[in-house]
Scaffold this motif. Structure first.
Motif, PDB file in Angstrom:
ATOM      1  N   ARG A 123      -2.982  -0.435  -5.831  1.00 13.95           N
ATOM      2  CA  ARG A 123      -4.387  -0.076  -5.640  1.00 13.95           C
ATOM      3  C   ARG A 123      -5.283  -1.312  -5.500  1.00 13.95           C
ATOM      4  O   ARG A 123      -5.005  -2.347  -6.081  1.00 13.95           O
TER       5      ARG A 123
ATOM      6  N   GLN B 185       0.828  -1.213   0.000  1.00 11.30           N
ATOM      7  CA  GLN B 185       0.000   0.000   0.000  1.00 11.30           C
ATOM      8  C   GLN B 185       0.853   1.251   0.000  1.00 11.30           C
ATOM      9  O   GLN B 185       0.521   2.242  -0.668  1.00 11.30           O
TER      10      GLN B 185
ATOM     11  N   ASP C 174      -8.634   0.951 -12.353  1.00 12.21           N
ATOM     12  CA  ASP C 174      -8.484   1.614 -11.055  1.00 12.21           C
ATOM     13  C   ASP C 174      -7.949   0.698  -9.967  1.00 12.21           C
ATOM     14  O   ASP C 174      -7.802   1.127  -8.824  1.00 12.21           O
TER      15      ASP C 174
END
Length: 241
Positions: free
Chosen positions: A135, A130, A202
């Protein structure tokens, strides 16, 4: 252009990392007995939401025992769960929820697997990824009982179904998805191809939407894992079309 990789357990780390698990999720939707649309009795694999807590439901006990139910009862229980699940989650028969419960023993690396489609990660490895900007990583707590002292903190990665296998890698004449229960009856092709137009932009880690037991990562995820020398995953590049 982003490259995508199929994630599987790296068997080369054994026996040095020999961790083993005997565990299952706390709650689950029942399987479906005799769908009125297609006639099949079935339950899914790969649809797991370990961060979803069903203890708030008055009928929590209805989700504790694995079994098959007629469609009307399955559909009723599914609607009780839907407000707690991620938006748009398909929730097929056999979908599981809540912490992974059971026993664990042996030596675990940064990543560990239960079967071929459930991926766990050590807490410190998740934090490092992270921090690197990877993501879509949601680590859910587990309730594993270890047989040794200094046990690692293992989290289960909750990975949403995103993207699709391309029609070109599927058998010709594949039956349509059942309009009642959603069953596709698809076997994993020997040479999977991803549908480029369906792939998410994403997240760096996800399950394949029409074959949820396949976990896929982006090139960015693969390169970060290798650079950080996080053991436990093998990578196979998948073509897109």
């Amino acid at each position: 252009m982003t490259r995508f990789f199929w994630l599987r357990e790296d068997s080369t780390v054994q026996p040095r990392l020999n961790g083993s698990l005997n565990a299952a999720h706390k709650w689950g939707l029942p399987g479906l007995a005799g769908c009125p649309g297609c006639g099949e009795t079935w339950a899914s694999s790969g649809h797991q939401y370990p961060a979803v807590d069903l203890s708030v439901l008055p009928e929590e006990r209805a989700f504790l025992k694995a079994r098959s139910e007629p469609f009307n009862e399955f559909a009723r229980l599914r609607e009780l769960v839907r407000p707690l699940a991620p938006s748009g989650a398909p929730l097929p028969p056999g979908t599981t929820f809540g912490p992974l419960m059971g026993t664990a023993s042996g030596r675990f690396g940064p990543f560990a697997w239960l079967g071929s489609s459930l991926l766990l990660i050590r807490h410190e490895a998740l934090e490092r990824l992270q921090e690197e900007g990877i993501r879509g990583l949601l680590g859910a707590r587990t309730e594993l009982r270890f047989r040794q002292q200094d046990a690692p903190m293992l989290l289960e990665l909750q990975l949403d179904p995103r993207g699709q296998l391309h029609a070109d890698c599927l058998p010709p004449g594949l039956p349509a998805r059942c309009a009642t229960c959603g069953r596709l009856g698809l076997r994993r092709p020997d040479e999977p191809i991803l549908d480029a137009a369906s792939l998410p932009a994403d997240v760096d880690l996800f399950r394949v939407g029409n074959f949820a037991t396949m976990i896929v990562g982006t090139e960015r995820f693969m390169e970060t894992v290798r650079r950080m020398e996080l053991e436990g995953i093998s990578f196979r590049e998948l073509p897109t079309r």
